[in-house]
Scaffold this motif. Structure first.
Motif, mmCIF file in Angstrom:
data_model
loop_
_atom_site.group_PDB
_atom_site.id
_atom_site.type_symbol
_atom_site.label_atom_id
_atom_site.label_comp_id
_atom_site.label_asym_id
_atom_site.label_seq_id
_atom_site.Cartn_x
_atom_site.Cartn_y
_atom_site.Cartn_z
ATOM 1 N N CYS A 82 -1.560 5.190 3.683
ATOM 2 C CA CYS A 82 -2.799 4.651 3.088
ATOM 3 C C CYS A 82 -3.945 4.622 4.098
ATOM 4 C CB CYS A 82 -2.545 3.246 2.562
ATOM 5 S SG CYS A 82 -4.043 2.463 1.953
ATOM 6 N N PRO A 83 -5.098 5.150 3.734
ATOM 7 C CA PRO A 83 -6.246 5.119 4.631
ATOM 8 C C PRO A 83 -6.883 3.738 4.689
ATOM 9 C CG PRO A 83 -6.889 5.995 2.508
ATOM 10 C CD PRO A 83 -5.401 5.804 2.445
ATOM 11 N N SER A 84 -6.713 2.962 3.636
ATOM 12 C CA SER A 84 -7.369 1.654 3.593
ATOM 13 C C SER A 84 -6.716 0.696 4.578
ATOM 14 C CB SER A 84 -7.301 1.091 2.169
ATOM 15 O OG SER A 84 -7.696 -0.247 2.160
ATOM 16 N N TYR B 262 -2.602 -4.555 -2.564
ATOM 17 C CA TYR B 262 -1.577 -4.356 -1.529
ATOM 18 C C TYR B 262 -1.431 -5.561 -0.612
ATOM 19 C CZ TYR B 262 -5.008 -2.570 2.041
ATOM 20 O OH TYR B 262 -6.024 -2.405 2.935
ATOM 21 N N SER C 27 -8.894 4.407 -7.342
ATOM 22 C CA SER C 27 -7.495 4.787 -7.135
ATOM 23 C C SER C 27 -6.547 3.691 -7.607
ATOM 24 C CB SER C 27 -7.250 5.077 -5.665
ATOM 25 O OG SER C 27 -7.625 3.956 -4.893
ATOM 26 N N CYS D 135 -7.847 -1.510 -4.187
ATOM 27 C CA CYS D 135 -6.456 -1.395 -3.740
ATOM 28 C C CYS D 135 -6.058 -2.560 -2.849
ATOM 29 C CB CYS D 135 -6.236 -0.103 -2.971
ATOM 30 S SG CYS D 135 -6.052 1.320 -4.044
ATOM 31 N N ASN E 279 -12.763 5.982 -0.983
ATOM 32 C CA ASN E 279 -11.813 7.074 -1.241
ATOM 33 C C ASN E 279 -12.257 7.895 -2.450
ATOM 34 O OD1 ASN E 279 -11.050 5.469 -3.369
ATOM 35 N ND2 ASN E 279 -9.077 4.883 -2.508
ATOM 36 N N CYS F 31 -7.305 9.550 0.561
ATOM 37 C CA CYS F 31 -6.199 8.843 -0.092
ATOM 38 C C CYS F 31 -5.179 9.862 -0.607
ATOM 39 C CB CYS F 31 -6.797 8.004 -1.216
ATOM 40 S SG CYS F 31 -5.667 7.468 -2.466
ATOM 41 N N PRO F 32 -3.980 9.903 -0.018
ATOM 42 C CA PRO F 32 -3.018 10.959 -0.371
ATOM 43 C C PRO F 32 -2.725 11.076 -1.871
ATOM 44 C CG PRO F 32 -2.234 9.708 1.525
ATOM 45 C CD PRO F 32 -3.461 9.015 1.024
ATOM 46 N N PRO F 33 -2.398 9.969 -2.586
ATOM 47 C CA PRO F 33 -2.085 10.173 -4.000
ATOM 48 C C PRO F 33 -3.292 10.593 -4.833
ATOM 49 C CG PRO F 33 -1.960 7.831 -3.441
ATOM 50 C CD PRO F 33 -2.157 8.575 -2.159
ATOM 51 N N ALA G 169 0.846 -1.205 0.000
ATOM 52 C CA ALA G 169 0.000 0.000 0.000
ATOM 53 C C ALA G 169 0.874 1.246 0.000
ATOM 54 C CB ALA G 169 -0.893 0.013 1.232
ATOM 55 N N CYS G 170 0.319 2.333 -0.540
ATOM 56 C CA CYS G 170 1.044 3.599 -0.544
ATOM 57 C C CYS G 170 1.321 4.047 0.885
ATOM 58 C CB CYS G 170 0.227 4.712 -1.204
ATOM 59 S SG CYS G 170 -0.503 4.295 -2.763
HETATM 60 S S1 SF4 Z 1 -4.208 4.578 -3.796
HETATM 61 FE FE1 SF4 Z 1 -4.984 5.330 -1.833
HETATM 62 S S2 SF4 Z 1 -6.282 3.713 -1.011
HETATM 63 FE FE2 SF4 Z 1 -5.043 2.819 -2.666
HETATM 64 S S3 SF4 Z 1 -3.250 1.943 -1.631
HETATM 65 FE FE3 SF4 Z 1 -2.688 4.027 -2.246
HETATM 66 S S4 SF4 Z 1 -3.211 5.325 -0.484
HETATM 67 FE FE4 SF4 Z 1 -4.227 3.347 -0.210
#
Ligand code: SF4
Ligand code: SF4
Ligand code: SF4
Lengths: 286, 306
Positions: free
Chosen positions: B22-24, B51, B130, B47, B126, B205-207, B18-19
């Motif tokens: 990540c909120p998820s 991830y 994404s 996502c 989100n 979601c930051p990105p 995950a990024c």
């Molecule tokens: S795109 Fe957003 S929700 Fe998906 S893994 Fe990255 S931060 Fe998490």
């Protein structure tokens, strides 16, 4: 008539564009055609495949091409890593960007027609470079027209001239040179084409097991390294609760697992005591 | 619920793909803690299905069934039926993004809700696709930039939590990554109820939303504080606001400005005053609608926005 063509190249060499240009040429000449890339991890430099089908009847096949009549190899060294002869029909065509002679090709079919052309050389000679990389896809289309394919070089050149604007002229010149200089020869292969052995298919339910580090040690993602100042910490556990990576361990106190912490700094942002500071990460071991 | 009393076991394992920020992951981590790991997840394309890592490993410490985009609620219904036959009380949880809830998964969701399947459907929202690189979804708010609405989305989102209220199911709630303890408690309550339960978590979601990655939690709070995201819970038809939204509804707390929330995200940075006015109109309407559901609170919420 259904002609299936498979293009092999590396990301950035324009295999996908070549397969599209070919389909467009066929279409302008009144044939039915389709072009599709194979979607993988298409990074620059990675092997890529693209397909074109040409027919005088509507084409209902939408799959990848597994048994091509013609294979176009844009990259001289890709044969080392990819079996470009795979599935090519007996008597089919290999159109290769190479400095080798057609006789030097070795394959498992009985007979194949080899079209050998030094497209890289032609591109360099005509100053056809993009970001320092020779443009080989257009000359390779020129060479391709020497194969058994009912397409007209003028139509192709017309399309390329329209499409590439300023660069059109050079591309057209490269196309006609490649067409002219390509060496074509029917070559005897070993005839020992290996068909994949019939295998008993084992049907297994793909079950994964939980593990840390499915993406490896994610510490390498870190630009910033959080540090807990334990003098300020009051064990409120907010950093632990909010860490998106589960990288804060609860031992006698909160501890950051620096193998996995990705350095998002959410922990620092939620710490009510401002006990977490961050420094630029410097990895000594990488 | 004190943080120190929460489940300590980790069910979302570190070192996943995950990024950062990540909120998820942080929401799923909280959900699985609340369920103490006694759960099976059904995950459609989103996502999380990426991830959690490739076969033969998984970053998730409970069994996961990866299913097709459209069929999460149907798959979960089947698994639950089997558990019932086996006499197991394991919670079957759908963990879907807004694509697998609002758009592609909607008919299976609605069907399972109507049949009263005994599952917990959680949408981590989100507000876009994404996983495939930020495309608009039915949950994307008005004005937001995505790669398919590059001048800002021209339609308001639909609201699936409201749609679920009108399905008459025993449990509907909203939560936000900004308030993980609230999320934890809601999952615990949902666990006590049988039948179809729907929980929707706002997941900044930051990105995709274009804000710095350490602000995930902050953004989740700001969404609620500004009134853009409303926290509520409806148990057997009894609707109530919760948390900060409750304080706002009761007039004990002033909403933060909508601009503060919107303009701290890159996806809204191009908004003109008339766009913000349009969003405000939508938000006020939403509050009024929900306030009517609660009954006791009069619909004077609009005044916070004048
Ligand atoms: S795109 Fe957003 S929700 Fe998906 S893994 Fe990255 S931060 Fe998490
Ligand atoms: S920087 Fe991010 S990943 Fe690292 S410990 Fe803090 S919250 Fe966890
Ligand atoms: S959030 Fe800050 S004060 Fe609380 S436990 Fe973590 S480091 Fe300590």
């Amino acid at each position: 008539m259904l002609i299936s063509i498979r293009f092999h190249g590396r990301g950035g060499q324009g295999a996908v564009t070549a397969s599209k240009l070919l389909a467009q040429t066929a279409s302008e000449m009144g044939y039915y055609s389709q072009s599709m890339p194979f979607f993988g991890a298409e990074r620059r430099g990675a092997p890529v495949i693209s397909f074109t089908r040409i027919s005088d009847e509507p084409i209902y096949e939408m799959s990848q091409v597994y048994h091509p009549n013609i294979v176009v190899v844009l990259d001289p060294v890709i044969m080392k890593v990819v079996d470009v002869f795979r599935g090519v029909k007996e008597g089919g065509w290999i159109v290769a960007n190479t400095t080798k002679k057609p006789d030097e090709f070795v394959f498992g079919q009985e007979y194949l027609n080899i079209v050998a052309v030094d497209a890289t050389g032609i591109a360099i000679k005509n100053d056809l470079l993009v970001a320092g990389m020779p443009v080989v896809n257009t000359p390779m289309l020129g060479a391709l027209l020497r194969a058994d394919i009912p397409l007209n070089i003028e139509v192709l050149e017309g399309i390329v001239a329209r499409k590439f604007g300023k660069e059109g002229k050079k591309n057209v010149k490269a196309i006609s040179e490649a067409y002219e200089f390509a060496e074509v020869k029917l070559i005897h292969g070993s005839g020992k084409r290996r068909y994949p052995k019939k295998q008993k298919i084992k049907v297994e339910f793909p079950i994964s097991t939980p593990a840390e580090g499915v993406a490896g040690k994610t510490k390498l993602w870190r630009d910033f390294r959080p540090e807990i100042n334990y003098d300020k910490c009051n064990d409120c556990l907010n950093c632990w609760l909010h860490c998106p990576e589960s990288a804060i361990r609860l031992n006698d106190r909160v501890e950051i697992d620096y193998d996995y912490c990705k350095g998002c700094l959410v922990c620092a942002a939620v710490c009510p005591k401002k006990a977490i500071t961050s420094e630029r990460e410097v990895f000594a071991d990488v | 619920m004190k943080i120190s009393e929460m489940e300590r076991e980790e069910y979302v394992l570190p070192g996943n793909t995950a990024c950062q920020g990540c909120p998820s992951t942080v929401a799923l981590r909280t959900v699985l803690k609340a369920l103490e790991g006694n759960a099976v997840l059904v995950i459609p394309a989103c996502c999380t299905s990426v991830y959690m890592g490739p076969f033969p490993h998984s970053a998730i410490g409970v069994p996961v069934f990866n299913t097709a985009f459209a069929s999460a609620a149907a798959t979960a219904s089947g698994i639950k039926a089997s558990f019932e036959l086996q006499g197991k009380d394991t919670e079957v949880v759908v963990w879907a993004g807004d694509g697998g809830t609002y758009d592609i998964g909607l008919q299976a969701l609605s069907g399972a809700a109507e049949r009263g399947e005994d599952i917990l459907f959680i949408c981590y929202n989100n507000e876009m696709y994404s996983n495939t690189g930020i495309q608009r979804s039915g949950a994307t708010p008005y004005g937001a930039w995505t790669t398919t609405t590059w001048k800002g989305k021209r339609e308001h989102k639909k609201d699936v939590s409201e749609l679920m209220l009108s399905h008459g199911i025993p449990y509907v709630a909203t939560a936000s990554v900004g308030y993980l303890r609230d999320l934890y408690e809601k999952v615990k309550r949902a666990r006590e109820i049988r039948g179809f339960r729907y929980l929707e978590i706002l997941a900044p979601c930051p990105p995709g939303w274009r804000f710095p990655m350490d602000k995930t939690i902050r953004m989740g709070k700001l969404a609620v504080e500004s009134g853009m995201w409303i926290l509520f819970e409806s148990i057997n038809g009894e609707f109530r606001f919760t948390g900060v939204s409750k304080s706002i509804a009761e007039g004990r707390r002033k909403m933060k400005s909508l601009e503060e929330y919107l303009l701290s995200q890159g996806r809204f940075s191009h908004l003109k005053p008339e766009d913000i006015a349009e969003i405000r109109k939508y938000v006020v309407k939403k509050w009024e609608k929900l306030a009517r559901l609660e009954g006791e609170v009069d619909a004077a919420i609009a005044k916070f926005y004048v």
